[in-house]
Enzyme design. Sequence first.
Site, short mmCIF file in Angstrom:
data_model
loop_
_atom_site.label_atom_id
_atom_site.label_comp_id
_atom_site.label_asym_id
_atom_site.label_seq_id
_atom_site.Cartn_x
_atom_site.Cartn_y
_atom_site.Cartn_z
N ARG A 43 4.66 14.32 41.21
CA ARG A 43 4.50 12.94 41.68
C ARG A 43 3.05 12.58 41.96
O ARG A 43 2.72 11.43 42.21
CB ARG A 43 5.35 12.73 42.93
N ASP A 84 8.50 11.04 38.40
CA ASP A 84 9.51 11.23 39.44
C ASP A 84 10.70 11.89 38.74
O ASP A 84 11.28 11.30 37.81
CB ASP A 84 9.88 9.84 39.98
N LYS A 134 15.71 29.78 42.51
CA LYS A 134 16.72 29.89 43.56
C LYS A 134 16.26 29.17 44.83
O LYS A 134 15.06 28.94 44.98
CB LYS A 134 17.02 31.36 43.84
N HIS A 164 13.01 36.55 40.44
CA HIS A 164 11.88 37.37 39.96
C HIS A 164 12.00 38.84 40.35
O HIS A 164 11.36 39.68 39.75
CB HIS A 164 10.53 36.77 40.39
N GLU A 202 9.16 41.85 55.66
CA GLU A 202 7.81 41.41 55.33
C GLU A 202 6.98 41.22 56.60
O GLU A 202 7.50 40.73 57.60
CB GLU A 202 7.84 40.02 54.65
N ASP A 221 17.42 32.44 51.43
CA ASP A 221 16.15 32.67 50.71
C ASP A 221 16.13 34.05 50.06
O ASP A 221 15.60 34.21 48.96
CB ASP A 221 14.98 32.53 51.70
N HIS A 226 18.02 37.63 45.82
CA HIS A 226 17.31 38.88 45.52
C HIS A 226 18.09 40.12 45.97
O HIS A 226 18.23 41.08 45.22
CB HIS A 226 15.95 38.90 46.23
#
Length: 455
Positions: A43, A84, A134, A164, A202, A221, A226
């Site tokens: 955008r 858009d 995702k 990934h 992490e 997430d 994953h």
Amino acid sequence: MKERLAIFGATGDLTARYLLPGLAALRAGGHLGDGFQLIGASRHDWDSDEFRRWAAAQLDRHAAEFPAAAREAVVSSSSYRRADVTSPAAVADVVAGDGPVAAYLALPPAVFPAAVSALHEADLPAGSKIVLEKPFGEDLDSAVTLNQLLAEVVPEQAVFRIDHFLAMTTVQNVLGTRLANRMLEPVWNSTHIAEVDIIWDESLALEGRAGYYDGVGALKDMVQNHLLQLLCLVAMEPPISLGERDLRDRKLDVLRSVRPLTDADIVHHTRRARYTAGHGVPAYVDEAGVDPARRTETFAEVELELDNWRWPGTVFRLRSGKALGIDRKEVAVRFRHVPHLPLGHGGEALPNVLRFGLDPEDLTLDLTGIGARASTFAPLTLTAQIDPPELPAYGRLLLDVLEGNAALSIRGDEAEEAWRVLTPVLAAWSKDLVPLGEYPAGSAGPDPRRRDRNG
Ligand code: BG6
């Protein structure tokens, strides 16, 4: 190869940190032909020159390890359109051109349905593909709806739902090591394996990603995609081939075999928490863009069991958290104790643990041997480093997209099954059946509630 890649949401973090470097890796490795075209769309009111300047700066920052000529080639192959994604006319303008296009939706999941509908109306050239990041949908119902929309636009083999992790060398190594070594497969079952930890802890905190992460949280997430994919690779039956059908059929079997969680299971076998301030990191709720009322978890843990012939009684613990004190990213396969130890030895024989280190990439095996004092058991660890991959994960996935190989992307039914596994957890958490705990940033996370399951 003459291919066109159109990235929607092209001025965002994903393009900067992963897609542009992935393309530079492909170019450096000779995988991209001169006819390759990158069309960036977002955008922002930019023109192609502005986009190229931005792309060059991102490549300098995130892909400096690739030759300048490869980075420049990616930049000069690119152009930009302001669009858009919910406007069919604007989307049609982006994808218009000669030959098939791969439309990459680097967008928040809430926009997917409108973007896919716009692609439908845009009348994609034959042989085109759609690539999605995702989470695929926001829950089971929206995933089903999204899959129906996609099916109206392109065939399933042309839908690339990106995870990934599946393109990481060590993740591939989980399956490779299992299946290429005769000594492992005979003991790869619940008779010998007590528990499997699939962990992505992490030290990184939110990193300015509230716009995506807040309201999504660690379960959607990381665990929904994953970590469940890793579970599939650890637990699947040996596939006939690594082709898209065989591999994805066997992964689906694993997801379908996950025992449905009851509320009581969820209370006892799941945990959620979010970080408070610590070690110079502000509390999650004080991060820019976070709405504390969303009660987004930054740490999620779920214990699962599989109802199938191979795995009765083995516990699979899936966990991920942000802002933790120590990075621990691994699949740890813990074997049961030996059935009998000859009397006369001193010390303890600890159970064997085979660890697939995901980052850093290595493989270790904890054994018990005889220590310096004869007749005394002592721990013995074998470690192997994994060679660095030829291509970064996103390079590998982009190559698969351009070549039309969907084996490493998630099939629609897998995405739906993964939501089915976690739907009861989402429902129970939203009813607060499991309290939202807290842990200071930089700590080991919320108090563990670990039971000894080692048989
Ligand atoms: C992403 C998640 O998919 O994976 C992030 O959205 C997470 O929250 C990341 O940090 C971890 O993978 P990588 O390869 O970026 O370390």
